[in-house]
Design a protein around this motif. Structure first.
Motif, PDB file in Angstrom:
ATOM      1  N   GLY A  15       0.761  -1.285   0.170  1.00  0.00           N
ATOM      2  CA  GLY A  15       0.101  -0.018  -0.092  1.00  0.00           C
ATOM      3  C   GLY A  15       0.837   1.110  -0.098  1.00  0.00           C
ATOM      4  N   GLY A  16       1.820   1.192   0.726  1.00  0.00           N
ATOM      5  CA  GLY A  16       2.853   2.397   0.792  1.00  0.00           C
ATOM      6  C   GLY A  16       3.639   2.498  -0.328  1.00  0.00           C
ATOM      7  N   VAL A  17       3.992   1.598  -1.102  1.00  0.00           N
ATOM      8  CA  VAL A  17       4.576   1.520  -2.386  1.00  0.00           C
ATOM      9  C   VAL A  17       3.643   2.201  -3.438  1.00  0.00           C
ATOM     10  N   LEU A  18       2.297   1.590  -3.472  1.00  0.00           N
ATOM     11  CA  LEU A  18       1.432   2.138  -4.478  1.00  0.00           C
ATOM     12  C   LEU A  18       1.017   3.692  -4.375  1.00  0.00           C
ATOM     13  N   VAL A  19       1.088   4.184  -2.973  1.00  0.00           N
ATOM     14  CA  VAL A  19       0.559   5.422  -2.607  1.00  0.00           C
ATOM     15  C   VAL A  19       1.669   6.418  -3.061  1.00  0.00           C
ATOM     16  N   ALA A  20       2.977   5.881  -2.897  1.00  0.00           N
ATOM     17  CA  ALA A  20       4.294   6.742  -3.393  1.00  0.00           C
ATOM     18  C   ALA A  20       4.062   6.799  -4.580  1.00  0.00           C
ATOM     19  N   GLN A  21       4.136   5.785  -5.473  1.00  0.00           N
ATOM     20  CA  GLN A  21       4.017   5.784  -6.983  1.00  0.00           C
ATOM     21  C   GLN A  21       2.979   6.698  -7.566  1.00  0.00           C
ATOM     22  N   ILE A  22       1.705   6.577  -6.904  1.00  0.00           N
ATOM     23  CA  ILE A  22       0.706   7.270  -7.702  1.00  0.00           C
ATOM     24  C   ILE A  22       0.849   8.804  -7.416  1.00  0.00           C
ATOM     25  N   ARG A  23       1.438   9.177  -6.266  1.00  0.00           N
ATOM     26  CA  ARG A  23       1.678  10.420  -5.859  1.00  0.00           C
ATOM     27  C   ARG A  23       2.849  11.009  -6.645  1.00  0.00           C
ATOM     28  N   ALA A  24       3.661  10.327  -7.002  1.00  0.00           N
ATOM     29  CA  ALA A  24       5.037  10.715  -7.811  1.00  0.00           C
ATOM     30  C   ALA A  24       4.769  10.817  -9.380  1.00  0.00           C
ATOM     31  N   ALA A  25       3.530  10.190  -9.922  1.00  0.00           N
ATOM     32  CA  ALA A  25       3.193  10.355 -11.142  1.00  0.00           C
ATOM     33  C   ALA A  25       2.798  11.501 -11.742  1.00  0.00           C
ATOM     34  N   HIS A  26       3.342  11.757 -12.891  1.00  0.00           N
ATOM     35  CA  HIS A  26       3.151  13.019 -13.649  1.00  0.00           C
ATOM     36  C   HIS A  26       2.180  12.825 -14.625  1.00  0.00           C
ATOM     37  N   LEU A  27       0.835  13.182 -14.337  1.00  0.00           N
ATOM     38  CA  LEU A  27      -0.149  12.874 -15.286  1.00  0.00           C
ATOM     39  C   LEU A  27      -0.544  14.005 -16.269  1.00  0.00           C
ATOM     40  N   GLY A  28       0.389  14.986 -16.254  1.00  0.00           N
ATOM     41  CA  GLY A  28      -0.074  16.134 -17.132  1.00  0.00           C
ATOM     42  C   GLY A  28      -1.361  16.938 -16.731  1.00  0.00           C
ATOM     43  N   LEU A  29      -1.639  16.883 -15.435  1.00  0.00           N
ATOM     44  CA  LEU A  29      -2.490  17.617 -14.704  1.00  0.00           C
ATOM     45  C   LEU A  29      -2.042  18.357 -13.810  1.00  0.00           C
ATOM     46  N   PRO A  30      -1.281  19.384 -14.063  1.00  0.00           N
ATOM     47  CA  PRO A  30      -0.484  20.356 -12.931  1.00  0.00           C
ATOM     48  C   PRO A  30      -1.676  21.049 -12.006  1.00  0.00           C
ATOM     49  N   GLU A  31      -2.881  21.390 -12.719  1.00  0.00           N
ATOM     50  CA  GLU A  31      -3.815  22.275 -11.950  1.00  0.00           C
ATOM     51  C   GLU A  31      -4.719  21.100 -11.158  1.00  0.00           C
ATOM     52  N   ARG A  32      -4.559  20.068 -11.237  1.00  0.00           N
ATOM     53  CA  ARG A  32      -5.256  18.968 -10.614  1.00  0.00           C
ATOM     54  C   ARG A  32      -4.576  17.811  -9.764  1.00  0.00           C
ATOM     55  N   PRO A  33      -4.158  18.264  -8.639  1.00  0.00           N
ATOM     56  CA  PRO A  33      -3.252  17.483  -7.863  1.00  0.00           C
ATOM     57  C   PRO A  33      -3.897  15.792  -7.561  1.00  0.00           C
ATOM     58  N   ILE A  34      -3.187  14.908  -7.512  1.00  0.00           N
ATOM     59  CA  ILE A  34      -3.779  13.764  -7.301  1.00  0.00           C
ATOM     60  C   ILE A  34      -3.314  13.407  -5.824  1.00  0.00           C
ATOM     61  N   SER A  35      -4.507  12.751  -5.136  1.00  0.00           N
ATOM     62  CA  SER A  35      -4.778  12.336  -4.105  1.00  0.00           C
ATOM     63  C   SER A  35      -4.984  11.046  -3.697  1.00  0.00           C
ATOM     64  N   VAL A  36      -4.274  10.181  -2.916  1.00  0.00           N
ATOM     65  CA  VAL A  36      -4.676   8.873  -2.847  1.00  0.00           C
ATOM     66  C   VAL A  36      -4.525   8.476  -1.521  1.00  0.00           C
ATOM     67  N   SER A  37      -5.182   7.538  -0.842  1.00  0.00           N
ATOM     68  CA  SER A  37      -5.286   7.031   0.632  1.00  0.00           C
ATOM     69  C   SER A  37      -5.280   5.607   0.523  1.00  0.00           C
ATOM     70  N   ALA A  38      -5.081   4.981   1.451  1.00  0.00           N
ATOM     71  CA  ALA A  38      -4.859   3.234   1.424  1.00  0.00           C
ATOM     72  C   ALA A  38      -5.045   2.956   2.954  1.00  0.00           C
ATOM     73  N   GLY A  39      -5.983   1.918   3.050  1.00  0.00           N
ATOM     74  CA  GLY A  39      -6.227   1.164   4.279  1.00  0.00           C
ATOM     75  C   GLY A  39      -6.250  -0.247   4.187  1.00  0.00           C
ATOM     76  N   VAL A  40      -5.604  -0.892   5.188  1.00  0.00           N
ATOM     77  CA  VAL A  40      -5.250  -2.367   5.257  1.00  0.00           C
ATOM     78  C   VAL A  40      -6.462  -3.095   6.351  1.00  0.00           C
TER      79      VAL A  40
END
Length: 66
Positions: A15-40
């Motif tokens: 979960g930590g790895v996936l959250v970090a990778q999604i947050r670091a992804a550059h999706l071409g949407l600088p005006e719309r930051p990506i937010s992600v949360s995970a629970g186990v």
């Protein structure tokens, strides 16, 4: 995600790895930051699907407040 045979530590690590990778992804949407949360949540032997999903949902919402 359902991770059969995964330990709590393994699920938290993934979960930590996936959250970090999604947050670091550059999706071409600088005006719309990506937010992600995970629970186990672990499936206990006597759990119903409703019970384990409720614990997973609670864990996700707890992660959002961190």
């Amino acid at each position: 995600m359902i991770l059969p045979h995964a330990s709590l530590a393994d699920a938290e690590l993934l979960g930590g790895v996936l959250v970090a990778q999604i947050r670091a992804a550059h999706l071409g949407l600088p005006e719309r930051p990506i937010s992600v949360s995970a629970g186990v949540a672990l499936l206990r032997g006597d759990d119903t699907s409703t019970e384990v999903l409720a614990r997973a949902d609670s864990a996700m919402y707890a992660a959002k407040t961190r």
